[in-house]
Design a protein around this motif. Structure first.
Motif, PDB file in Angstrom:
ATOM      1  N   GLU A  76       0.833  -1.207   0.000  1.00 34.59           N
ATOM      2  CA  GLU A  76       0.000   0.000   0.000  1.00 34.59           C
ATOM      3  C   GLU A  76       0.872   1.264   0.000  1.00 34.59           C
ATOM      4  O   GLU A  76       0.559   2.246  -0.671  1.00 34.59           O
ATOM      5  CB  GLU A  76      -0.960   0.024   1.201  1.00 34.59           C
ATOM      6  N   THR A  79       6.599   2.693  -3.075  1.00 36.30           N
ATOM      7  CA  THR A  79       6.745   3.682  -4.157  1.00 36.30           C
ATOM      8  C   THR A  79       7.622   3.085  -5.267  1.00 36.30           C
ATOM      9  O   THR A  79       8.264   2.047  -5.056  1.00 36.30           O
ATOM     10  CB  THR A  79       7.436   4.946  -3.610  1.00 36.30           C
ATOM     11  N   TYR A 122      -9.512   3.765  -2.652  1.00 34.14           N
ATOM     12  CA  TYR A 122      -8.114   4.082  -2.996  1.00 34.14           C
ATOM     13  C   TYR A 122      -7.163   2.984  -2.511  1.00 34.14           C
ATOM     14  O   TYR A 122      -6.277   2.568  -3.256  1.00 34.14           O
ATOM     15  CB  TYR A 122      -7.709   5.424  -2.357  1.00 34.14           C
ATOM     16  N   MET A 125      -7.485  -0.173  -4.658  1.00 29.48           N
ATOM     17  CA  MET A 125      -6.867   0.025  -5.981  1.00 29.48           C
ATOM     18  C   MET A 125      -5.338   0.058  -5.861  1.00 29.48           C
ATOM     19  O   MET A 125      -4.629  -0.451  -6.732  1.00 29.48           O
ATOM     20  CB  MET A 125      -7.369   1.323  -6.615  1.00 29.48           C
ATOM     21  N   GLN A 126      -4.845   0.672  -4.773  1.00 35.85           N
ATOM     22  CA  GLN A 126      -3.390   0.768  -4.594  1.00 35.85           C
ATOM     23  C   GLN A 126      -2.764  -0.623  -4.440  1.00 35.85           C
ATOM     24  O   GLN A 126      -1.780  -0.949  -5.094  1.00 35.85           O
ATOM     25  CB  GLN A 126      -3.082   1.642  -3.362  1.00 35.85           C
ATOM     26  N   VAL A 129      -4.158  -3.150  -7.703  1.00 38.24           N
ATOM     27  CA  VAL A 129      -3.896  -2.782  -9.107  1.00 38.24           C
ATOM     28  C   VAL A 129      -2.586  -1.999  -9.276  1.00 38.24           C
ATOM     29  O   VAL A 129      -1.717  -2.400 -10.059  1.00 38.24           O
ATOM     30  CB  VAL A 129      -5.047  -1.924  -9.694  1.00 38.24           C
ATOM     31  N   ASN A 130      -2.459  -0.879  -8.537  1.00 38.51           N
ATOM     32  CA  ASN A 130      -1.289  -0.014  -8.773  1.00 38.51           C
ATOM     33  C   ASN A 130       0.019  -0.704  -8.381  1.00 38.51           C
ATOM     34  O   ASN A 130       1.029  -0.571  -9.078  1.00 38.51           O
ATOM     35  CB  ASN A 130      -1.430   1.312  -8.017  1.00 38.51           C
ATOM     36  N   ALA A 131      -0.021  -1.448  -7.256  1.00 34.70           N
ATOM     37  CA  ALA A 131       1.195  -2.151  -6.828  1.00 34.70           C
ATOM     38  C   ALA A 131       1.617  -3.214  -7.861  1.00 34.70           C
ATOM     39  O   ALA A 131       2.783  -3.227  -8.270  1.00 34.70           O
ATOM     40  CB  ALA A 131       0.999  -2.759  -5.445  1.00 34.70           C
ATOM     41  N   PHE A 133       1.013  -3.236 -10.988  1.00 35.19           N
ATOM     42  CA  PHE A 133       1.486  -2.502 -12.168  1.00 35.19           C
ATOM     43  C   PHE A 133       2.929  -2.040 -11.964  1.00 35.19           C
ATOM     44  O   PHE A 133       3.813  -2.306 -12.789  1.00 35.19           O
ATOM     45  CB  PHE A 133       0.564  -1.300 -12.456  1.00 35.19           C
ATOM     46  N   MET A 134       3.187  -1.358 -10.821  1.00 27.99           N
ATOM     47  CA  MET A 134       4.539  -0.809 -10.586  1.00 27.99           C
ATOM     48  C   MET A 134       5.567  -1.919 -10.415  1.00 27.99           C
ATOM     49  O   MET A 134       6.694  -1.813 -10.903  1.00 27.99           O
ATOM     50  CB  MET A 134       4.534   0.094  -9.342  1.00 27.99           C
ATOM     51  N   GLN A 137       6.286  -3.407 -13.842  1.00 23.49           N
ATOM     52  CA  GLN A 137       7.092  -2.468 -14.646  1.00 23.49           C
ATOM     53  C   GLN A 137       8.561  -2.515 -14.219  1.00 23.49           C
ATOM     54  O   GLN A 137       9.458  -2.559 -15.057  1.00 23.49           O
ATOM     55  CB  GLN A 137       6.531  -1.052 -14.470  1.00 23.49           C
ATOM     56  N   SER A 172     -11.128  -3.895  -9.282  1.00 21.83           N
ATOM     57  CA  SER A 172      -9.664  -4.086  -9.304  1.00 21.83           C
ATOM     58  C   SER A 172      -9.290  -5.350 -10.078  1.00 21.83           C
ATOM     59  O   SER A 172      -8.275  -5.376 -10.780  1.00 21.83           O
ATOM     60  CB  SER A 172      -9.096  -4.142  -7.879  1.00 21.83           C
TER      61      SER A 172
END
Ligand SMILES: NC(=O)c1ccc[n+]([C@@H]2O[C@H](COP(=O)([O-])OP(=O)(O)OC[C@H]3O[C@@H](n4cnc5c(N)ncnc54)[C@H](OP(=O)(O)O)[C@@H]3O)[C@@H](O)[C@H]2O)c1
Length: 250
Positions: A76, A79, A122, A125-126, A129-131, A133-134, A137, A172
């Protein structure tokens, strides 16, 4: 595409493979960690709770399987810098990554979208999904160094067919299906194969939270489904790419 959960692990079939599992401390992540280590893989166990990570780590050692690596990280708050550091650590210690399993997720809450708590939306999603993704990448360059790499996204039936009140969790998982399919096409000509998998119902904390009134004993234990993940990480499944896999509820 439905795949059978009936798979027998062969000793050392994943020897020298380096596989990162998120949420490796408990639930399905723990079951996958035990089976992948049983097959000889070096598991990087990522999770936010060091105590339960260590408990699973000890279980792996007690069973005499390949010693894993603990990687405490809260998805969560993580970065891009945390993911770059992870990439560097993998490169320095192993030189490559052969498997990336996005398992960690939170269920959020059962609520109509109209009333859904924005902060919880939020967070869901963090983490969901966002984790991933990052993390993906940052790790593509190390996956690219493997001659046969896999990325597996844990999905859900509610990420394929919409169901009322599943809120941020369902949305998500739709996003995860989108990332999985898009990435599988982008990496089609590389050695990285990308698939999503709906594991079906399992007797874990997440299922108990989603269905508090059901008899949990009727749900299969996660370790009845985790052996097939060894198959999906093995060279036998090399041809699978861009699939929406599903495990049967037996
Ligand atoms: N169980 C089912 O019936 C079912 C059905 C369909 C799909 N799935 C999918 O299968 C996967 C595994 O589910 P499960 O049933 O094993 O769930 P679970 O028992 O709730 O475990 C979730 C895992 O995610 C980790 N996690 C959550 N938030 C995190 C964060 N911020 N940072 C790092 N790790 C975090 C948890 O760590 P903590 O211990 O620190 O919380 C735990 O290890 C999920 O993707 C889920 O959507 C499950």
């Amino acid at each position: 595409m439905e795949i059978s959960t009936n798979y027998s692990i062969t000793k050392d079939e994943l020897k020298n493979k380096v596989i990162l599992v998120t949420g490796a401390n408990r639930g399905f992540g723990r079951a996958m960690t035990l089976d992948l280590a049983k097959a000889g893989a070096n598991i990087i166990m990522l999770g936010r709770d060091l105590d339960s990570l260590e408990t699973t780590y000890d279980e792996v050692l007690d069973l005499g399987y390949q010693e894993p690596i603990l990687y405490p990280l809260d998805l969560e708050g993580a970065t891009p810098e945390h993911y770059e550091q992870l990439q560097k650590n993998i490169l320095d210690n192993f030189g490559q990554l052969d498997g990336l399993i996005h398992n960690a997720s939170i269920i959020g809450t059962m609520m109509p979208i109209e009333q859904y708590d924005i902060k919880l939306w939020y967070s869901t999603m963090q983490i969901n999904v966002n984790a991933p993704f990052m993390l993906t990448q940052a790790l593509i360059p190390v996956l690219n160094k493997s001659s046969d790499a896999r990325v597996l996204f844990l999905s859900s039936s509610v990420g394929r067919v919409a169901k009322a009140y599943w809120g941020a969790y369902g949305v998500s998982k739709f996003a995860i299906e989108g990332i999985s399919k898009t990435l599988s096409e982008e990496l089609e000509k590389t050695n990285i194969k990308v698939n999503s998998i709906d594991p079906g119902r399992m007797r874990t904390e997440m299922r108990r939270t989603a269905y508090p009134a059901e008899n949990a004993d009727n749900n299969p234990l996660p370790d009845t489904k985790s052996p097939v993940i060894v198959y999906l990480m093995s060279k036998k499944a090399k041809k699978l790419n861009g699939e929406q896999l599903v495990l049967p509820n037996v």
